[in-house]
Scaffold this active site. Sequence first.
Site, PDB file in Angstrom:
ATOM      1  NE  ARG A   1      48.225  -0.077   2.982  1.00  0.00           N
ATOM      2  CZ  ARG A   1      49.231  -0.016   2.123  1.00  0.00           C
ATOM      3  NH1 ARG A   1      50.175   0.871   2.291  1.00  0.00           N
ATOM      4  NH2 ARG A   1      49.278  -0.836   1.086  1.00  0.00           N
TER       5      ARG A   1
ATOM      6  CB  CYS B   1      74.204   6.856  -6.821  1.00  0.00           C
ATOM      7  SG  CYS B   1      75.439   7.370  -5.634  1.00  0.00           S
TER       8      CYS B   1
ATOM      9  NE  ARG C   1      53.950   1.965   0.842  1.00  0.00           N
ATOM     10  CZ  ARG C   1      53.081   2.959   0.896  1.00  0.00           C
ATOM     11  NH1 ARG C   1      53.399   4.076   1.542  1.00  0.00           N
ATOM     12  NH2 ARG C   1      51.906   2.854   0.328  1.00  0.00           N
TER      13      ARG C   1
ATOM     14  CD  GLU D   1      44.336 -13.085   4.632  1.00  0.00           C
ATOM     15  OE1 GLU D   1      44.498 -14.312   4.608  1.00  0.00           O
ATOM     16  OE2 GLU D   1      44.410 -12.370   3.616  1.00  0.00           O
TER      17      GLU D   1
HETATM   18  C1  LIG Z   1      49.120  -7.881   1.448  1.00  0.00           C
HETATM   19  C2  LIG Z   1      48.034  -8.791   1.846  1.00  0.00           C
HETATM   20  C3  LIG Z   1      47.282  -8.523   2.976  1.00  0.00           C
HETATM   21  C4  LIG Z   1      47.430  -7.263   3.786  1.00  0.00           C
HETATM   22  O1  LIG Z   1      47.035  -6.139   3.086  1.00  0.00           O
HETATM   23  P1  LIG Z   1      47.045  -4.708   3.820  1.00  0.00           P
HETATM   24  O2  LIG Z   1      46.675  -3.769   2.747  1.00  0.00           O
HETATM   25  O3  LIG Z   1      48.439  -4.498   4.296  1.00  0.00           O
HETATM   26  O4  LIG Z   1      46.065  -4.769   4.924  1.00  0.00           O
HETATM   27  C5  LIG Z   1      46.324  -9.440   3.352  1.00  0.00           C
HETATM   28  N1  LIG Z   1      46.135 -10.583   2.651  1.00  0.00           N
HETATM   29  C6  LIG Z   1      46.853 -10.875   1.552  1.00  0.00           C
HETATM   30  C7  LIG Z   1      46.596 -12.129   0.828  1.00  0.00           C
HETATM   31  C8  LIG Z   1      47.812  -9.988   1.103  1.00  0.00           C
HETATM   32  O5  LIG Z   1      48.514 -10.276   0.000  1.00  0.00           O
END
Ligand SMILES: *Cc1c(COP(=O)(O)O)cnc(C)c1O
Length: 437
Positions: A298, A366, A335, A295
């Site tokens: 980023r 502000c 961030r 998954e």
């Molecule tokens: C945030 C998240 C991701 C993605 O993480 P990255 O660091 O953006 O690759 C994948 N799986 C779950 C469950 C997440 O919470």
Amino acid sequence: MTNPMDLCKNLTVNKEGHLCFGGQDTAALASEYGTPLYLMDEDRVRENMRVYTHAMQNYFPAGSKALYASKANSFKQMYRIAAEEGMGVDVVSCGEMYTAMQAGFDLSQAYFHSNNKTDSDIAYGIEHGIGFFVADGTDEVDAIERIAAQHGIRQKILLRITPGIDCHTYEAVNTGLVDSKFGTAIETGQAMELVRQTLLQPHVELMGFHCHVGSMVFGEDVFLRTADVMLHFVADVNQNCGYMAQILDLGGGYGVRYVESDPKADISASLKELAETITSICRQLNIAQPAIRMEPGRSIVADAGLTLYTVGSVKQIPGYRNYVSIDGGMGDNPRYALYGSKYTVYAAQRMNEECTFTCSLVGRCCESGDVIQPNIQLPEGIHRGDSIAVCTTGAYNYSMASNYNRIPRPAIVMLRGGSSYVAVRRETIADVAALDE
Ligand SMILES: *Cc1c(COP(=O)(O)O)cnc(C)c1O
């Protein structure tokens, strides 16, 4: 002089000394669309996605699939691109699910995460045919069972398991430890108990397990160790409950380069090694290889994004610090304020000049904490009207943006094959007040 291409190859400098992104002059883009402006290099997004889809097809067991973790940057066009590239998606709220649906995304390929889905979240997901829920623990399995029964269906789920892996990343994004708000732990025996209970539920179909150890992971062996722990769990469950997982979801989290000192990750090579490790562990444990899910969020969008700003005021406090204020800030990129995140910053139209002016790049909110990046180097004489580019802003910028100070959020302009188009229009001040009675 540093070469921006070292950060990401979609950053170049043209003969006018202007920074180009995805081959297009950022000066021209700033004057066409205005600032602050989010740019997204669609070609780079697709290239990043293909690293995963290629690996899933060529290295991993049959039926494996990459899912785009859409919380990294969620707007309709991202779901269309994910579908075109053959990726599934993760969603973490009804808002993300709605956005995916509006984009025509097939929700059977969507996985609903979050550590606390409300009953109405679950009902909404079921009513709209969500493919999978990733259930965080007992309360959620019970709620899904109850609501699936009301709807007369059997709902596919994965269980989120905490493998107890320390990925040595920032605390706020380290999620695989036993002491975490996410998931159910193997170590305490709670995960096995959860599997037992889940298998008794008639309206819940357990498809396998999920874990996510954190974000900004560079450690070579983090995913290998995670796969090892999770596959041992799969084998233990098989022995104790007679249940064999069909799917093992290893989460997201590969790191990206925000500054040149960040390590270079070869994700394709890491995925190949991970796949080989999975095959060999399954052989040792004498279990069938589950289909794998990864998954990435980023690593799909971060380096495909760049934010353009315009300098307003430059303030020098002799003996203290210099401040360069821009027309955006923590509203469009929280961030640094949240995590102290690093960024590479350029004076986008003065790329061939020496950078000897040390300053902090600050926003217009502000709030003293409204800093995009402290202690950066810009050309001497940087002044009002100059363009600033903040690189690697494609992940967790727009998706975390707010209207603090009632400042409208920037537009998102996508770059594709030498042309550009608006994917999210610029918010207006009327939009910001639109809900007020
Ligand atoms: C945030 C998240 C991701 C993605 O993480 P990255 O660091 O953006 O690759 C994948 N799986 C779950 C469950 C997440 O919470």
